[in-house]
Enzyme design. Structure first.
Site, PDB file in Angstrom:
ATOM      1  N   TYR A 109      25.573  45.160  52.872  1.00 17.79           N
ATOM      2  CA  TYR A 109      26.194  43.985  52.027  1.00 17.79           C
ATOM      3  C   TYR A 109      25.163  42.973  51.668  1.00 17.79           C
ATOM      4  O   TYR A 109      25.242  42.219  50.711  1.00 17.79           O
ATOM      5  CB  TYR A 109      27.315  43.514  52.835  1.00 17.79           C
ATOM      6  CG  TYR A 109      28.541  44.552  52.969  1.00 17.79           C
ATOM      7  CD1 TYR A 109      29.352  44.582  51.469  1.00 17.79           C
ATOM      8  CD2 TYR A 109      28.941  44.904  53.583  1.00 17.79           C
ATOM      9  CE1 TYR A 109      30.296  45.315  51.638  1.00 17.79           C
ATOM     10  CE2 TYR A 109      29.817  46.211  53.596  1.00 17.79           C
ATOM     11  CZ  TYR A 109      30.517  46.324  52.652  1.00 17.79           C
ATOM     12  OH  TYR A 109      31.642  47.160  52.368  1.00 17.79           O
TER      13      TYR A 109
ATOM     14  N   ARG B 159      23.746  44.264  48.846  1.00 18.50           N
ATOM     15  CA  ARG B 159      24.668  44.159  47.411  1.00 18.50           C
ATOM     16  C   ARG B 159      24.902  42.580  46.862  1.00 18.50           C
ATOM     17  O   ARG B 159      24.809  42.416  45.791  1.00 18.50           O
ATOM     18  CB  ARG B 159      26.136  44.634  48.127  1.00 18.50           C
ATOM     19  CG  ARG B 159      26.372  45.778  48.513  1.00 18.50           C
ATOM     20  CD  ARG B 159      26.385  46.952  47.658  1.00 18.50           C
ATOM     21  NE  ARG B 159      25.032  47.229  46.992  1.00 18.50           N
ATOM     22  CZ  ARG B 159      24.112  47.964  47.605  1.00 18.50           C
ATOM     23  NH1 ARG B 159      24.233  48.115  48.882  1.00 18.50           N
ATOM     24  NH2 ARG B 159      22.941  48.264  46.921  1.00 18.50           N
TER      25      ARG B 159
ATOM     26  N   GLN C  58      40.031  44.084  41.730  1.00 20.08           N
ATOM     27  CA  GLN C  58      39.682  44.946  42.969  1.00 20.08           C
ATOM     28  C   GLN C  58      38.112  44.659  43.216  1.00 20.08           C
ATOM     29  O   GLN C  58      37.526  45.435  44.122  1.00 20.08           O
ATOM     30  CB  GLN C  58      39.791  46.459  42.398  1.00 20.08           C
ATOM     31  CG  GLN C  58      41.140  47.005  42.053  1.00 20.08           C
ATOM     32  CD  GLN C  58      41.403  48.185  41.292  1.00 20.08           C
ATOM     33  OE1 GLN C  58      41.257  49.167  42.118  1.00 20.08           O
ATOM     34  NE2 GLN C  58      41.676  48.457  40.178  1.00 20.08           N
TER      35      GLN C  58
ATOM     36  N   VAL D 161      34.654  42.810  44.063  1.00 25.72           N
ATOM     37  CA  VAL D 161      34.314  41.782  45.196  1.00 25.72           C
ATOM     38  C   VAL D 161      33.253  40.726  44.846  1.00 25.72           C
ATOM     39  O   VAL D 161      32.968  39.896  45.456  1.00 25.72           O
ATOM     40  CB  VAL D 161      33.829  42.305  46.508  1.00 25.72           C
ATOM     41  CG1 VAL D 161      34.930  43.303  47.199  1.00 25.72           C
ATOM     42  CG2 VAL D 161      32.420  43.197  46.216  1.00 25.72           C
ATOM     43  N   ASP D 162      32.831  41.091  43.306  1.00 25.25           N
ATOM     44  CA  ASP D 162      31.794  40.377  42.947  1.00 25.25           C
ATOM     45  C   ASP D 162      32.510  38.994  42.239  1.00 25.25           C
ATOM     46  O   ASP D 162      33.777  38.868  42.531  1.00 25.25           O
ATOM     47  CB  ASP D 162      30.791  40.894  41.614  1.00 25.25           C
ATOM     48  CG  ASP D 162      32.131  41.291  40.750  1.00 25.25           C
ATOM     49  OD1 ASP D 162      32.536  40.656  40.115  1.00 25.25           O
ATOM     50  OD2 ASP D 162      32.055  42.620  40.502  1.00 25.25           O
TER      51      ASP D 162
ATOM     52  N   HIS E 163      40.311  43.064  47.484  1.00 24.31           N
ATOM     53  CA  HIS E 163      39.280  43.667  48.142  1.00 24.31           C
ATOM     54  C   HIS E 163      38.327  43.041  48.718  1.00 24.31           C
ATOM     55  O   HIS E 163      37.424  43.268  49.618  1.00 24.31           O
ATOM     56  CB  HIS E 163      38.878  44.953  47.522  1.00 24.31           C
ATOM     57  CG  HIS E 163      39.805  45.954  47.264  1.00 24.31           C
ATOM     58  ND1 HIS E 163      39.478  46.948  45.975  1.00 24.31           N
ATOM     59  CD2 HIS E 163      40.818  46.236  47.251  1.00 24.31           C
ATOM     60  CE1 HIS E 163      40.514  47.681  45.916  1.00 24.31           C
ATOM     61  NE2 HIS E 163      41.277  47.277  46.687  1.00 24.31           N
TER      62      HIS E 163
ATOM     63  N   GLY F 271      38.876  48.351  33.230  1.00 26.99           N
ATOM     64  CA  GLY F 271      37.872  48.648  33.934  1.00 26.99           C
ATOM     65  C   GLY F 271      38.534  49.479  35.180  1.00 26.99           C
ATOM     66  O   GLY F 271      37.835  49.590  35.962  1.00 26.99           O
ATOM     67  N   THR F 272      39.885  50.168  35.220  1.00 30.43           N
ATOM     68  CA  THR F 272      40.194  51.053  36.123  1.00 30.43           C
ATOM     69  C   THR F 272      41.111  51.764  35.605  1.00 30.43           C
ATOM     70  O   THR F 272      41.889  51.686  34.776  1.00 30.43           O
ATOM     71  CB  THR F 272      40.885  50.191  37.260  1.00 30.43           C
ATOM     72  OG1 THR F 272      41.346  50.919  38.272  1.00 30.43           O
ATOM     73  CG2 THR F 272      41.902  49.179  36.736  1.00 30.43           C
ATOM     74  N   SER F 273      40.948  53.243  36.238  1.00 30.64           N
ATOM     75  CA  SER F 273      41.698  54.341  35.576  1.00 30.64           C
ATOM     76  C   SER F 273      42.852  54.503  36.598  1.00 30.64           C
ATOM     77  O   SER F 273      43.305  55.522  36.787  1.00 30.64           O
ATOM     78  CB  SER F 273      40.979  55.596  35.626  1.00 30.64           C
ATOM     79  OG  SER F 273      40.331  55.850  37.112  1.00 30.64           O
TER      80      SER F 273
END
Length: 230
Positions: free
Chosen positions: A53, A56, A86, A88-89, A104, A170-172
């Site tokens: 992390y 990251r 969703q 975390v940035d 998240h 940005g999410t399926s």
């Protein structure tokens, strides 16, 4: 002012250069999810998880919001916007969005391993063994790991139930419980889905699917549907 609730996922951050687990067959820069993103991984190898992390954070510190992030922030001039992400940035916040719910967790925060309510902003990118909370326990990344409860889910559901418009970008819709939020949108309210991949759901009459990446899809959405006269 109409309430616009946005569910954003990895696809919007990917266009800024942030890599994702799902794009790499369950790997993130050659790390397995089981080794760096579970409570068991933390118990087994705390140093590895902390370092993962830290890297990251170091990467994310150099990343900038893209046109999709800025477009969502601009929509606050026309709608009461709440973003449920969703990711975390902190790219939504940097772009100027003022109401962001992180399902998240948040990369640039740490929290106590003794009391999860003790959450701290991080000044830099590094979290080390020996960094303690005010109770004297080790700090961990403020991330919801696989196998852990999603504490902000109830808040997200409450917000979604009040939506006049709902946007998925940005999410399926493959990651649960976040993907289940579409089922809490009030009956008959319009749902917009912006993603290059066809979502893993049956499209209903109140849904509009824009098969584009986040940056171009947001422009299509705004010009054609949300603010067609602007």
């Amino acid at each position: 002012m109409k309430k616009l609730v946005v569910l954003s996922g990895a696809g919007i951050s990917a266009e800024s250069g942030i890599s994702t687990f799902r794009d790499n067959n369950g790997l993130w820069d050659n790390f397995r999810i089981e080794d760096v993103a579970t409570p068991e991984a933390w118990i087994r190898n705390q140093e590895l998880v902390l370092d993962f992390y830290n890297q990251r954070r170091k990467q994310a510190a150099d990343v900038k919001p893209n046109a999709a992030h800025y477009a969502l922030a601009e929509l606050e001039k026309h709608f009461d916007v709440t973003i449920v992400t969703q990711n975390v940035d902190n790219l939504h916040e940097i772009a100027g969005s003022t109401k962001v719910i992180h399902l998240h967790g948040e990369l640039f925060k740490s929290r106590s391993t003794k009391d999860p309510k003790l959450v701290y902003d991080m000044a830099g990118w590094e979290l080390k063994t020996g960094d303690l909370c005010e109770l004297g326990s080790q700090l961990r990344p403020h991330i919801v790991w696989f196998g852990e409860e999603v504490p902000m889910m109830e808040v997200a559901v409450d917000v979604t139930e009040q939506a006049d418009l709902f946007l998925v970008i940005g999410t399926s819709l493959a990651v649960y419980p976040a993907a289940g939020l579409v089922h809490y949108v009030p009956v008959g309210k319009r749902i917009y889905i912006v993603d290059p991949a066809k979502p893993d759901i049956t499209l209903k009459s109140n849904m509009v699917f824009i098969q584009e990446k986040a940056t171009t899809g947001m422009q299509t959405l705004i010009k054609k549907y949300l603010l067609p006269e602007s």
